[in-house]
Design a protein around this motif. Structure first.
Motif, PDB file in Angstrom:
ATOM      1  N   PHE A 473       5.611 -13.415  40.957  1.00 13.72           N
ATOM      2  CA  PHE A 473       5.360 -14.599  41.785  1.00 13.72           C
ATOM      3  C   PHE A 473       3.867 -14.856  41.969  1.00 13.72           C
ATOM      4  CE2 PHE A 473       4.764 -11.328  44.909  1.00 13.72           C
ATOM      5  CZ  PHE A 473       3.935 -11.872  45.874  1.00 13.72           C
ATOM      6  N   ASP A 474       3.040 -13.819  41.817  1.00 15.45           N
ATOM      7  CA  ASP A 474       1.592 -13.963  42.006  1.00 15.45           C
ATOM      8  C   ASP A 474       0.841 -14.003  40.685  1.00 15.45           C
ATOM      9  OD1 ASP A 474       2.147 -11.374  41.288  1.00 15.45           O
ATOM     10  OD2 ASP A 474       1.036 -10.430  42.929  1.00 15.45           O
ATOM     11  N   VAL A 475       1.540 -14.273  39.577  1.00 16.19           N
ATOM     12  CA  VAL A 475       0.892 -14.235  38.266  1.00 16.19           C
ATOM     13  C   VAL A 475      -0.176 -15.313  38.139  1.00 16.19           C
ATOM     14  CG1 VAL A 475       2.619 -15.716  37.129  1.00 16.19           C
ATOM     15  CG2 VAL A 475       1.289 -14.090  35.782  1.00 16.19           C
ATOM     16  N   LYS A 476       0.080 -16.492  38.683  1.00 13.69           N
ATOM     17  CA  LYS A 476      -0.892 -17.577  38.544  1.00 13.69           C
ATOM     18  C   LYS A 476      -2.167 -17.260  39.323  1.00 13.69           C
ATOM     19  CE  LYS A 476      -1.437 -22.577  38.650  1.00 13.69           C
ATOM     20  NZ  LYS A 476      -1.878 -22.614  37.241  1.00 13.69           N
ATOM     21  N   THR A 477      -2.009 -16.756  40.540  1.00 12.62           N
ATOM     22  CA  THR A 477      -3.185 -16.432  41.357  1.00 12.62           C
ATOM     23  C   THR A 477      -4.042 -15.363  40.700  1.00 12.62           C
ATOM     24  OG1 THR A 477      -1.954 -16.968  43.354  1.00 12.62           O
ATOM     25  CG2 THR A 477      -3.932 -15.656  43.624  1.00 12.62           C
ATOM     26  N   LYS A 478      -3.402 -14.276  40.284  1.00 14.70           N
ATOM     27  CA  LYS A 478      -4.157 -13.145  39.750  1.00 14.70           C
ATOM     28  C   LYS A 478      -4.738 -13.429  38.359  1.00 14.70           C
ATOM     29  CE  LYS A 478      -1.911  -9.532  42.452  1.00 14.70           C
ATOM     30  NZ  LYS A 478      -1.079  -8.305  42.447  1.00 14.70           N
ATOM     31  N   LEU A 479      -3.958 -14.076  37.497  1.00 13.80           N
ATOM     32  CA  LEU A 479      -4.455 -14.301  36.141  1.00 13.80           C
ATOM     33  C   LEU A 479      -5.417 -15.483  36.063  1.00 13.80           C
ATOM     34  CD1 LEU A 479      -1.611 -13.555  33.585  1.00 13.80           C
ATOM     35  CD2 LEU A 479      -3.465 -12.131  34.390  1.00 13.80           C
ATOM     36  N   THR A 480      -5.309 -16.423  36.994  1.00 14.97           N
ATOM     37  CA  THR A 480      -6.287 -17.515  37.005  1.00 14.97           C
ATOM     38  C   THR A 480      -7.662 -16.967  37.344  1.00 14.97           C
ATOM     39  OG1 THR A 480      -4.605 -19.139  37.613  1.00 14.97           O
ATOM     40  CG2 THR A 480      -6.885 -19.750  38.008  1.00 14.97           C
ATOM     41  N   ASN A 481      -7.708 -16.024  38.280  1.00  9.92           N
ATOM     42  CA  ASN A 481      -8.981 -15.373  38.606  1.00  9.92           C
ATOM     43  C   ASN A 481      -9.502 -14.557  37.421  1.00  9.92           C
ATOM     44  OD1 ASN A 481      -8.817 -16.445  41.176  1.00  9.92           O
ATOM     45  ND2 ASN A 481      -7.851 -14.630  42.047  1.00  9.92           N
ATOM     46  N   ALA A 482      -8.594 -13.836  36.750  1.00 15.76           N
ATOM     47  CA  ALA A 482      -8.998 -13.029  35.610  1.00 15.76           C
ATOM     48  C   ALA A 482      -9.386 -13.902  34.415  1.00 15.76           C
ATOM     49  CB  ALA A 482      -7.866 -12.083  35.209  1.00 15.76           C
ATOM     50  N   HIS A 483      -8.829 -15.115  34.367  1.00 11.32           N
ATOM     51  CA  HIS A 483      -9.093 -15.996  33.243  1.00 11.32           C
ATOM     52  C   HIS A 483     -10.572 -16.356  33.141  1.00 11.32           C
ATOM     53  CE1 HIS A 483      -9.265 -19.823  30.985  1.00 11.32           C
ATOM     54  NE2 HIS A 483      -8.262 -19.316  30.306  1.00 11.32           N
ATOM     55  N   PHE A 484     -11.262 -16.481  34.270  1.00 12.11           N
ATOM     56  CA  PHE A 484     -12.680 -16.804  34.251  1.00 12.11           C
ATOM     57  C   PHE A 484     -13.464 -15.718  33.504  1.00 12.11           C
ATOM     58  CE2 PHE A 484     -16.916 -16.295  36.107  1.00 12.11           C
ATOM     59  CZ  PHE A 484     -17.459 -17.552  35.843  1.00 12.11           C
ATOM     60  N   ILE A 485     -13.150 -14.448  33.792  1.00 15.58           N
ATOM     61  CA  ILE A 485     -13.812 -13.330  33.107  1.00 15.58           C
ATOM     62  C   ILE A 485     -13.460 -13.358  31.618  1.00 15.58           C
ATOM     63  CG2 ILE A 485     -14.086 -10.828  33.060  1.00 15.58           C
ATOM     64  CD1 ILE A 485     -15.093 -12.126  35.622  1.00 15.58           C
ATOM     65  N   PHE A 486     -12.205 -13.618  31.326  1.00 18.39           N
ATOM     66  CA  PHE A 486     -11.725 -13.703  29.939  1.00 18.39           C
ATOM     67  C   PHE A 486     -12.491 -14.793  29.176  1.00 18.39           C
ATOM     68  CE2 PHE A 486      -8.786 -16.468  27.491  1.00 18.39           C
ATOM     69  CZ  PHE A 486      -8.524 -15.652  26.415  1.00 18.39           C
ATOM     70  N   LYS A 487     -12.631 -15.960  29.780  1.00 23.67           N
ATOM     71  CA  LYS A 487     -13.319 -17.076  29.129  1.00 23.67           C
ATOM     72  C   LYS A 487     -14.799 -16.756  28.903  1.00 23.67           C
ATOM     73  CE  LYS A 487     -14.295 -20.566  31.689  1.00 23.67           C
ATOM     74  NZ  LYS A 487     -14.165 -21.752  32.565  1.00 23.67           N
ATOM     75  N   GLN A 488     -15.441 -16.195  29.931  1.00 23.40           N
ATOM     76  CA  GLN A 488     -16.867 -15.878  29.803  1.00 23.40           C
ATOM     77  C   GLN A 488     -17.099 -14.776  28.771  1.00 23.40           C
ATOM     78  OE1 GLN A 488     -19.476 -17.514  31.235  1.00 23.40           O
ATOM     79  NE2 GLN A 488     -17.870 -18.941  31.866  1.00 23.40           N
ATOM     80  N   SER A 489     -16.179 -13.832  28.665  1.00 25.45           N
ATOM     81  CA  SER A 489     -16.295 -12.781  27.653  1.00 25.45           C
ATOM     82  C   SER A 489     -16.243 -13.384  26.258  1.00 25.45           C
ATOM     83  CB  SER A 489     -15.177 -11.748  27.834  1.00 25.45           C
ATOM     84  OG  SER A 489     -15.174 -10.818  26.780  1.00 25.45           O
ATOM     85  N   PHE A 490     -15.334 -14.349  26.045  1.00 25.55           N
ATOM     86  CA  PHE A 490     -15.243 -15.029  24.754  1.00 25.55           C
ATOM     87  C   PHE A 490     -16.550 -15.749  24.431  1.00 25.55           C
ATOM     88  CE2 PHE A 490     -14.485 -19.167  22.690  1.00 25.55           C
ATOM     89  CZ  PHE A 490     -14.053 -18.732  21.436  1.00 25.55           C
TER      90      PHE A 490
END
Length: 644
Positions: A473-490
């Motif tokens: 149920f919290d996948v969007k909250t947690k992965l949206t935050n992690a997505h920023f790090i993922f994008k910047q790493s790319f």
């Protein structure tokens, strides 16, 4: 010989007949088409290019090899080769798991045996079993927990100690003999169980367990643990008690008060109609309320409704109501109990006795925990907990507007564990390990890869992680935050590849004047195919991360993000048709015999030789060539570097 699909369908239909016993199964191993079906299913797996203890791989597969296998099976001189043992790290642990690498032709025979066993047993497996079964997965097990475990008071987290290594061979064979009366077939399975393994060039016999990494191990494990499933299901029938919980007396009193006041508001003035006279006789109402009484009653209804919403409709601790639920994936199982802690302790004790006495297995007392519903339990990588409800009321969005409504009290919630997310981010190098604050990091191992390989790797990693945890149920909250790090790493990896800054990548353009890496607020790469057409391949966007309530929820995903255009010709059975065509795909020879050349990965081909260019252009990891005994022997020439 009969069509394998027809044979399997007959076995499947007969498996649903009570008391049916199967005979003559071994003769199906003389059917060449069974091996072609098995080969079609397993040939694409990269592990087939790893040599077993006999040094053989899938490379060089031919119809003649099938005939050789059938010959040794007919006279029962076939003996499986010992598996070559390797150790792989366990997930989230410093320990290592033993893995056996079998010879390819042992795998081929095991796949045929697996197809037969699956046709016999699949329909008879429990609905509570989800591991290693068609159309079932970790997700189907988790959704069963989410749907059926509402109101759970106690959890029993089951773990069988060293299950795959401790399966008792005699018990397993006796279970097989209940349905199979074919000793040749049974002896073949005995051979697989007793094949042993090689470690550091030394042979070790196996006295228990199924071959780790073997194709038949999962189906044999399910046959073995199906006895546990049936035992628990029978136990549940005796455990469950009562049809429904007792109503909460306080809730009922308040609800009755609200009901009477609402009926009074609906009162009609007495008249001589038949309906009104009937209501008067039933003493439902005698007169119409005045305006002042009406306003007062409406206020009372509102106050009573607020009070009512603070109470649950049923008694939580009802000794006359008990329920037990069970789900299993491989050797891990989860039991939910609506009852007392003593009930949970008794269940654990009786399971321990059953496993030891009937299946010669040991229930790990340290890992088999009894947990109250106020705490989380870990199952299949998810945190699972019971929604306690709090004040029972929360503002929820209904029909586009937020209203105060009753929450789903005691429903099951699936959550993405924070430590697993942290481990995923650090393991893949999106951020530095052991850092208190997440900071994006570039990934040096990709600096020599081309742009398309980099973005495919990033997208497949992050999307794969999301796809597994999309039911949290919290996948969007947690992965949206992690997505920023993922994008910047790319971005940093791409900038590191060209020795520039991320800000300069944003403004960089292609020869056609288009944005190369940043378009419409989205990062990606511009990929140009051989015909000169350019396509913008975007990085996975955070809008694609959504919470899914069921397996087949529609998702706004663009499959073209991760994959190049498909240039493969024919369907999955294309390789079989090419092999049976009796023609060398290099020199055109039709006299044969023919063999199939395999490569592990297309990207490992340098593309310097014509045969490599042919495989890359067709997007195939296989090439049918004339082999040993033919006039040209193109397969031997390929390995000797003489083909071009």
């Amino acid at each position: 010989m009969r069509n394998p699909d027809d044979v399997l369908e007959i076995l499947n239909n007969n498996s649903q007949k009570d008391g049916y016993v199967f005979e003559g199964l071994y003769r199906n191993l003389y059917n060449r088409d069974f091996y072609l079906k098995a080969y079609e299913k397993i040939y694409a797996k990269e592990g087939n290019m790893i040599p077993g203890s006999d040094g053989q791989t899938i490379d060089g597969f031919s119809l003649q090899k099938i005939e050789d296998v059938i010959r040794v099976l007919k006279d029962e001189s076939y003996q499986p080769k010992p598996a070559k043992r390797q150790y792989i790290p366990k997930k989230n642990s410093d320990k290592k798991r033993p893995l056996g690498i079998s010879s390819f032709y042992d795998k081929l025979i095991q796949e045929v045996v697996r197809l037969i066993l699956e046709a016999i047993y699949e329909k008879n497996f429990s609905e509570n079993s989800h591991g290693f079964r068609p159309k079932r997965s970790c997700h189907s097990a988790l959704l069963q927990v989410k749907g059926a475990y509402t109101g759970t008071r106690w959890w029993v987290e089951g773990d069988i100690k060293g299950f795959f290594d401790n399966i008792k061979h005699t018990v397993l064979i006796n279970l097989l003999r209940k349905r199979i009366k074919d000793e040749k077939f049974i002896r073949l399975i005995w051979k697989f169980l007793k094949a042993g393994y090689m470690e550091d060039f030394k042979f070790y016999p196996t006295y228990s367990g199924t071959p780790q990494g073997g194709i038949i191990s999962p189906i044999l494990a399910n046959i073995y643990l199906n006895e546990l499933d049936r035992y628990v299901e029978d136990y549940i029938l005796g455990f469950n008690k009562g049809k429904k919980r007792k109503n909460n007396r306080t809730y009922k009193i308040i609800a009755d008060k609200i009901f009477k006041r609402r009926r009074f508001l609906e009162t009609l003035p007495p008249d001589k109609t038949e309906v009104a006279m009937e209501k008067i006789e039933q003493n439902l109402f005698l007169r119409k309320p005045t305006k002042e009484e009406r306003r007062k009653i409406i206020r009372e209804i509102k106050e009573l409704t607020k009070e009512l919403q603070k109470h649950r409709t049923y008694e939580q601790n009802d000794s006359e109501y008990k329920r037990m639920n069970y789900v299993r994936y491989a050797d891990d199982f989860l039991i939910g109990i609506i009852g007392t802690k003593e009930d949970a302790i008794k269940v654990k004790e009786e399971l321990t006795i059953f496993l030891k006495e009937r299946l010669s297995l040991e229930l790990s007392q340290e890992k088999t925990l009894i947990t109250h519903n106020s705490e989380k339990v870990r199952f299949l990588g998810y945190d699972i907990f019971v929604n306690q409800g709090g004040d029972l009321l929360r503002r929820r969005k209904i029909s586009g507007r937020k209203v105060l409504a009753r929450t789903a009290v005691e429903s099951i919630k699936l959550s993405l564990p924070h430590e697993i997310l942290v481990n995923f981010m650090t393991k893949n190098g999106y951020t530095k390990a052991n850092s208190k604050n997440w900071k994006p990091a570039h990934r040096p191992k990709f600096l020599n890869n081309d742009e398309l390989e980099i973005i495919k790797a990033y997208n497949s990693e992050f999307r794969g992680f999301y796809q597994y945890y999309k039911f949290a149920f919290d996948v969007k909250t947690k992965l949206t935050n992690a997505h920023f790090i993922f994008k910047q790493s790319f971005c940093k990896t791409l900038a590191g590849k060209y020795r520039t800054k991320v800000s300069k990548l944003m403004s960089k353009k292609t020869e056609q004047g288009e944005q190369a890496y940043y378009r419409d607020g989205q990062w990606g790469i511009t990929w140009t195919n051989k015909k000169g057409h350019s396509n913008f391949v975007p990085l996975l966007h955070y809008d694609e991360i959504i919470f899914c309530k069921k397996i087949f929820d529609d998702q706004p995903t663009d499959q073209s993000i991760d994959f190049m255009p498909n240039t493969n010709y024919g369907g999955r059975n294309g390789l079989i048709k090419r092999l049976l065509a009796d023609e060398c795909e290099w020199c055109g020879d039709k006299t044969g015999p023919f063999e199939v050349h395999h490569v592990r990965k297309l990207k490992n081909l340098k593309g310097k030789k014509k045969w490599e260019e042919t495989m890359v252009a067709r997007n195939r990891k296989t090439l049918v060539l004339c082999g040993y005994g033919s006039e040209n022997n193109c397969h031997r020439k390929l390995h000797n570097g003489e083909l071009d």
